[in-house]
Design an enzyme around this catalytic site. Structure first.
Site, short mmCIF file in Angstrom:
data_model
loop_
_atom_site.label_atom_id
_atom_site.label_comp_id
_atom_site.label_asym_id
_atom_site.label_seq_id
_atom_site.Cartn_x
_atom_site.Cartn_y
_atom_site.Cartn_z
N LYS A 42 0.72 -0.99 -0.22
CA LYS A 42 -0.14 -0.09 0.05
C LYS A 42 0.76 1.25 0.03
O LYS A 42 0.24 2.06 -0.51
CB LYS A 42 -1.12 0.03 1.05
CG LYS A 42 -2.27 -1.01 0.88
CD LYS A 42 -3.54 -0.67 1.50
CE LYS A 42 -4.67 -1.63 1.24
NZ LYS A 42 -5.65 -1.61 2.10
N LYS A 80 -5.69 -11.01 -8.10
CA LYS A 80 -7.10 -11.38 -7.48
C LYS A 80 -8.06 -10.15 -7.71
O LYS A 80 -7.76 -9.04 -8.15
CB LYS A 80 -6.81 -11.30 -5.99
CG LYS A 80 -6.66 -9.98 -5.26
CD LYS A 80 -6.86 -10.27 -3.65
CE LYS A 80 -7.04 -8.90 -3.03
NZ LYS A 80 -7.80 -9.14 -1.55
N LYS A 120 -12.18 -4.77 -5.16
CA LYS A 120 -13.03 -3.67 -5.28
C LYS A 120 -12.28 -2.28 -5.67
O LYS A 120 -12.92 -1.33 -5.95
CB LYS A 120 -13.78 -3.54 -3.99
CG LYS A 120 -13.32 -3.46 -2.67
CD LYS A 120 -14.30 -3.31 -1.69
CE LYS A 120 -14.26 -4.15 -0.44
NZ LYS A 120 -12.87 -3.91 0.42
P1 ATP Z 1 -9.34 -3.63 -1.41
O1 ATP Z 1 -9.60 -3.60 -2.89
O2 ATP Z 1 -9.87 -2.20 -0.69
O3 ATP Z 1 -8.04 -3.99 -0.82
P2 ATP Z 1 -10.63 -6.06 -1.37
O4 ATP Z 1 -11.55 -6.34 -2.29
O5 ATP Z 1 -9.16 -6.82 -1.84
O6 ATP Z 1 -10.18 -4.60 -1.02
P3 ATP Z 1 -10.81 -6.63 1.73
O7 ATP Z 1 -11.72 -5.67 2.03
O8 ATP Z 1 -9.31 -6.47 1.83
O9 ATP Z 1 -11.05 -6.87 -0.08
O10 ATP Z 1 -11.23 -8.26 2.05
C1 ATP Z 1 -12.48 -8.55 2.77
C2 ATP Z 1 -12.32 -10.01 2.54
O11 ATP Z 1 -12.64 -10.67 1.31
C3 ATP Z 1 -10.87 -10.65 2.92
O12 ATP Z 1 -11.31 -11.61 4.06
C4 ATP Z 1 -10.53 -11.12 2.01
O13 ATP Z 1 -9.67 -12.31 1.96
C5 ATP Z 1 -11.55 -11.67 0.86
N1 ATP Z 1 -11.31 -11.39 -0.44
C6 ATP Z 1 -11.09 -10.25 -0.91
N2 ATP Z 1 -10.82 -10.35 -2.28
C7 ATP Z 1 -11.03 -11.45 -2.53
C8 ATP Z 1 -10.95 -12.57 -3.84
N3 ATP Z 1 -10.75 -11.86 -5.05
N4 ATP Z 1 -11.07 -13.54 -3.61
C9 ATP Z 1 -11.50 -14.38 -2.52
N5 ATP Z 1 -11.64 -13.80 -1.38
C10 ATP Z 1 -11.38 -12.02 -1.26
#
Ligand code: ATP
Ligand code: LTN
Length: 339
Positions: free
Chosen positions: A123, A205, A208
């Protein structure tokens, strides 16, 4: 019949804590990787869930959008099946014990430990103009979230495992310096913890905060959006619907289809043998649209009912404060604060 986690006088239900950041629209990755598991865990565990909005401001937010994201995420998670008869679901900033214990834990966390966190390193590179102290201390706030509720298990995706290990280290250090105070939490990596990949780059991955909206499916995407994004999803030139090395795009779509329909990879291969990617993508879109329809219907009703939402998050904040206040008091007493 009772399962091994059912509460009895000598077998209290284990405590689960987890949280998600309201940093944008919840994606299919969040849903299949985390939320679906939260929903099923509610029957067998004492579940406490939160929207980690204090964590979200470690990256600069636009105030009206941030406020909307929090309220929408609250309504959306209820629509997905968080059941307030069984679980507590609160907004982190409403419960002041989190920021207070986080400060205390900062004093029991080493600079070197936080410097090694890979999320901080990633980050810092992505937000080089705003490497703030909150971004650095993010894991001690996360440790406070978990330890305040004496959680036994923390369902998280692989990306959060390092933070959880740090929470365990901080808890053990505090327990060792004083006397047993915190439960040492274990990670709970769910069996169906699918890692859903970006539709545009299946080696990355689904996230969002991706700049390209075609890379992720949001739980609130319209049927047209879903069809369009899946049509554009990156695949390969092989043409057969089969799960195999090197077919990352198709593997990802098969994983999504399998999670939604419950069909195994073998069954999917049989169903689509002789058919092309176009037919398969249409079937994935159809299954998703049907799966999301009731969630979206509930969401559109709930999100308009501001008074109901407020009654839910206020009540849950009170319950969370009651539980977490006991731990904070214990901690402060052991350190020697005048209470
Ligand atoms: P950001 O994009 O803001 O970093 P993010 O979409 O990666 O957010 P988080 O809020 O960090 O998501 O994660 C929320 C939960 O969703 C966590 O338990 C994370 O492991 C899970 N998660 C996030 N992205 C994925 C994915 N692509 N596949 C499976 N699990 C996910
Ligand atoms: N850092 C997590 C969200 C989060 C969390 C927590 C998860 C904040 N506090 C406590 C589990 C337990 C994330 O970004 N997924």
């Amino acid at each position: 019949m009772t399962s091994s986690n059912t509460q009895t006088p000598d077998n209290p239900k284990k405590i689960i804590f987890s949280a998600i950041q309201p940093s944008g629209t919840i994606t299919l990755g969040n849903y299949l990787g985390a939320l679906q598991n939260w929903i099923t865990l509610q029957d067998d565990y004492r579940c406490i869930f939160a929207l980690a909005d204090l964590h979200t401001i470690t990256v600069r937010q636009d105030p009206p959008k941030f406020r909307r994201n929090v309220l929408e995420a609250y309504a959306l998670l209820l629509s997905c099946g968080i059941d307030l008869e069984k679980s507590i679901f609160f907004i982190q900033s409403h419960v002041h014990t989190h920021a207070e214990l986080a400060w205390i834990l900062n004093c029991y966390t080493q600079f070197g430990e936080l410097s090694r966190m890979t999320q901080f390193k990633d980050k810092s590179l992505r937000h080089a103009d705003n490497i703030n102290v909150g971004l650095f201390a993010y894991p001690s706030l996360m440790a406070a979230d978990i330890l305040l509720y004496q959680a036994d298990l923390v369902p998280v995706g692989a990306d959060q495992k390092q933070h959880l290990e740090l929470a365990r280290d901080i808890a053990s250090r505090f327990n060792g310096a004083y006397s047993p105070t915190f439960t040492i939490p274990d990670p709970y990596i769910p069996k169906t913890g699918a890692r859903i990949m970006s539709l545009q780059d299946p080696l990355k991955k689904m996230s969002k905060s991706d700049d390209n909206a075609n890379a992720y499916l949001s739980l609130l995407d319209s049927p047209d959006d879903i069809v369009r994004k899946l049509k554009r999803a990156v695949t390969d030139s092989d043409g057969s619907v089969a799960y195999a090395d090197g077919k990352d795009g198709i593997n990802n779509l098969m994983r999504i289809y399998s999670c939604i329909t419950g069909r195994s990879f073998e069954q999917i291969e049989t169903d689509f043998s002789g058919k092309g990617y176009g037919d398969f993508k249409a079937a994935v879109a159809e299954a998703l649209i049907e799966h999301l329809r009731p969630i979206q219907e509930r969401f559109h009703m709930l999100v308009q009912d501001k008074a109901y939402l407020e009654s839910c998050y206020s009540k849950c904040a009170q319950d969370a404060l009651h539980l977490s206040g006991r731990t904070l008091k214990k901690v402060m007493k052991k350190i020697g604060f005048v209470l």
